[in-house]
Motif scaffolding. Sequence first.
Motif, short mmCIF file in Angstrom:
data_model
loop_
_atom_site.label_atom_id
_atom_site.label_comp_id
_atom_site.label_asym_id
_atom_site.label_seq_id
_atom_site.Cartn_x
_atom_site.Cartn_y
_atom_site.Cartn_z
N CYS A 227 -8.99 -3.45 -0.22
CA CYS A 227 -10.08 -2.62 0.32
C CYS A 227 -10.99 -3.42 1.26
O CYS A 227 -11.49 -2.90 2.24
N THR B 52 -11.97 4.79 -9.09
CA THR B 52 -10.61 4.54 -8.62
C THR B 52 -9.73 5.79 -8.79
O THR B 52 -8.94 6.10 -7.91
N CYS C 34 0.83 -1.22 0.00
CA CYS C 34 0.00 0.00 0.00
C CYS C 34 0.86 1.27 0.00
O CYS C 34 0.34 2.36 -0.18
N ILE D 287 -16.35 2.83 1.83
CA ILE D 287 -15.30 3.82 2.06
C ILE D 287 -15.66 4.67 3.29
O ILE D 287 -16.79 4.60 3.77
N ILE E 237 -9.08 5.41 3.44
CA ILE E 237 -10.16 5.45 2.44
C ILE E 237 -11.16 4.30 2.66
O ILE E 237 -12.30 4.54 3.03
N CYS F 262 -4.88 6.64 -2.53
CA CYS F 262 -4.98 5.19 -2.77
C CYS F 262 -3.85 4.71 -3.69
O CYS F 262 -3.53 5.36 -4.68
N ARG F 263 -3.25 3.57 -3.34
CA ARG F 263 -2.17 3.02 -4.16
C ARG F 263 -2.59 1.76 -4.90
O ARG F 263 -1.76 0.96 -5.32
N TRP G 276 -4.57 4.37 4.12
CA TRP G 276 -4.76 5.75 3.64
C TRP G 276 -6.07 6.34 4.13
O TRP G 276 -6.43 7.45 3.74
N LEU H 85 -10.11 7.99 -5.95
CA LEU H 85 -9.47 7.44 -4.74
C LEU H 85 -7.96 7.64 -4.81
O LEU H 85 -7.31 7.96 -3.82
N CYS I 71 -7.49 -0.08 5.40
CA CYS I 71 -6.83 0.82 4.46
C CYS I 71 -5.98 1.86 5.17
O CYS I 71 -6.48 2.73 5.88
#
Lengths: 247, 503
Positions: free
Chosen positions: B421, B407, B51, B181, B430, B415-416, B428, B410, B426
């Motif tokens: 998910c 995406t 991530c 999310i 998200i 988001c990587r 980050w 995100l 997550c």
Amino acid sequence: MEPVTIDAKNLHYTPLNIRIRELIAEGKKKIILNNICGQRFIGNGIRGDDVEITVNGVPGGDLGMFMCGPTIIVRGNCDHAPGNTMDSGKIVIYGSAGDATAHSMRGGEVFVKCDIGYRGGIHMKEYSEKRPVLVVGGKAGSFSGEYMAGGLLIILGIDREAPVKGKGIGSGIHGGKIIIRGDIDEKLLGIGAKKEQLTEDDRKDLEKYLKEYCRLFDYDYKELSESVYTKIVPASARPFAGKYCWE
Amino acid sequence: MTTGATPPKYKIKIDDDECMLCERCIDNCSYGVFRREGQKIVADSRKCTACHRCIAMCPRDAITLIEKPNDYRSHPLWTRDAREAIYKQANSGQIILSGMGNARDYPIIFDRIVLDACQVTNPSIDPLREPMELRTYIGKKPRQITLEKTKSGDCDLKTKLSPNLKLETPVMIGHMSYGAISLNAQLSMAKAVSEMGTFMGTGEGGLHKKLYPYQDHMIVQVASGRFGVDINYLERGAAIEIKIGQGAKPGIGGHLPGEKVEEEVSKTRMVPLHSDAISPAPHHDIYSIEDLAQLVRSLKEATEWKKPVFVKIAAVHNVAAIAAGIARSSADVVVVDGFRGGTGAAPRVFRDHVGIPIEAAIAAVDDKLRQQGIRNEVSLVASGGIRDSADLTKAIALGADAVYIGTAALIAMGCRVCGSCYRGLCPWGIATQKPELVSRINPDEASKNVANLIKGWTLELAELMGAAGINSLESLRGNRDRLRGYMLDEEMLKVLDIKPIGA
Ligand code: SF4
Ligand code: SF4
């Protein structure tokens, strides 16, 4: 307050619903709709806890969908999905109703004097103080109470061979309960549903709605209260938990 | 368990000479990869999802991540993925779930379409000084309009217009639900779309009260689970979308596991705390196109015909015929979601193998609607794997009125695309509901990133249009003469209805 009457002969559903909304906005509490013949969406999304609408005739699909508060009394049969995604309020049907009766209902009550079609009470769900209840006097078709996520479905089978005709009762049920008068063949239950004995609390719960059914439709309470009932509940609160693994 | 564990996919290495033992990596990795042992940071690479959070946060650039080379015997058919999926299923007997979009190496049609530009004979347009009309209206359009001359000599419009959404840019953000999310992620995107004059979807998770200030830019979704749907919710949205299917998992429903249904999610979805939120595959009140028409009208009737109703379907083989049916069902907008659409969780086999690419779907739908003479009456939204302004421009030239991004929005927030998910961890902030992770997103900052992305694409779209000698979005829509196919076979060119390069 004097009831207001609308003659719905040859009236399209949109002007009819506009008229109903106007009357509610004017503060009218009792509305009578005469000559209803298949008009859909009657009372969709209307609000008002003390509003009562009487429908004389046969309304079309999605009667009282998204309704929040009012009572609708139908003096006749009903097409499909009365009480669809209803929030609160009451629908009383003095006849039979079609498929998907009380679909995704999240609160309020639907009483049907006679039969309903397939998928009755499907995906009803409850939250906090909101608990949907569907009471069917006659028989219900296949897939009744599928995916139920809460609420109460009662099927009485009055004057019928069996309360439920067909299989798939409660497939994927993961909340709420179904109470059926008489016994039910295990084979008719869907995946994730199981039979259970009624508890004292269930009986009290049932009693309340049986009394209401008998009051509304003038039926003999003694006969219903002395019957045997079967309860159908989720076999697990997580019916699909074991079906998946992660990448 | 007889098959044994599979080797780690990634390798995390720490440069001990650089590391200053600040332990930020330990705090930032929600998957618990790092621990401190004396004067050293030690990593358990097995737990890593790639991530990149630790790398982004390390003050000394001391962390390296590599995709670990395949150490199975190499084989062209029995790839690592194929073998590992078998180990997993041999051990579990279960359906494999996965996150994000299609992870197979299908050729990307967008990359085999090139855009046109003007040279000499017809001049290009300079968007710096010429007005570029990027505003677009999404919703039903009348077949014809009637005007009436007034006494003063003006004209009055007699035709009653249907409600439309006014978009300042043809980029909207698609439906990602609260639950899938975080609220901060939704808030960031909501602020961004409000600022940019466009819209975003709520997904099937209800509308959290913190989003009420942005409700005029929100499209509320009605999916088969009907979560969070009541009359207040419907009235709040600027538009309503009926979700029939989504690109990442055509033909199946959704399932938010009980663990993710924490208090606020439960309130917003209106389901009990920690109860599973199951959306069945079909809507149980829709078993035909007539039933769909009934739901469309039912929603309109409940909201007094004040809102456009979208219907979203996944791109599948007969998508054009289905879309034509939807267009005649009173729906105002048809959304087609291609097979590269993302998701929080989908059965891997669906994500990777079911559906068709958006490029072909949108071209087929636009064609069919034009053949039937109804293309002008409905709007068409394309989604599922729109990566940049070139994809956006090509999608419009193939026939879309606007696109949904998912995406990409995100990624704009950090988001990587690690594809984890579904785990709710997550890093980050998200795809998680854990407060300590959610707070990693600052909605004021993240909204700027999302708004910047939309701004950047919009500027590029204007430039691309100008280069092609087009000054309004209307003239770009369905303008396939501005496209050429590069290394596409004849059949594909036919479906896309574009000429090959050089023609
Ligand atoms: S974040 Fe970087 S510098 Fe800090 S402990 Fe981890 S590896 Fe060392
Ligand atoms: S999971 Fe993310 S934060 Fe943890 S080690 Fe891997 S890349 Fe770093």
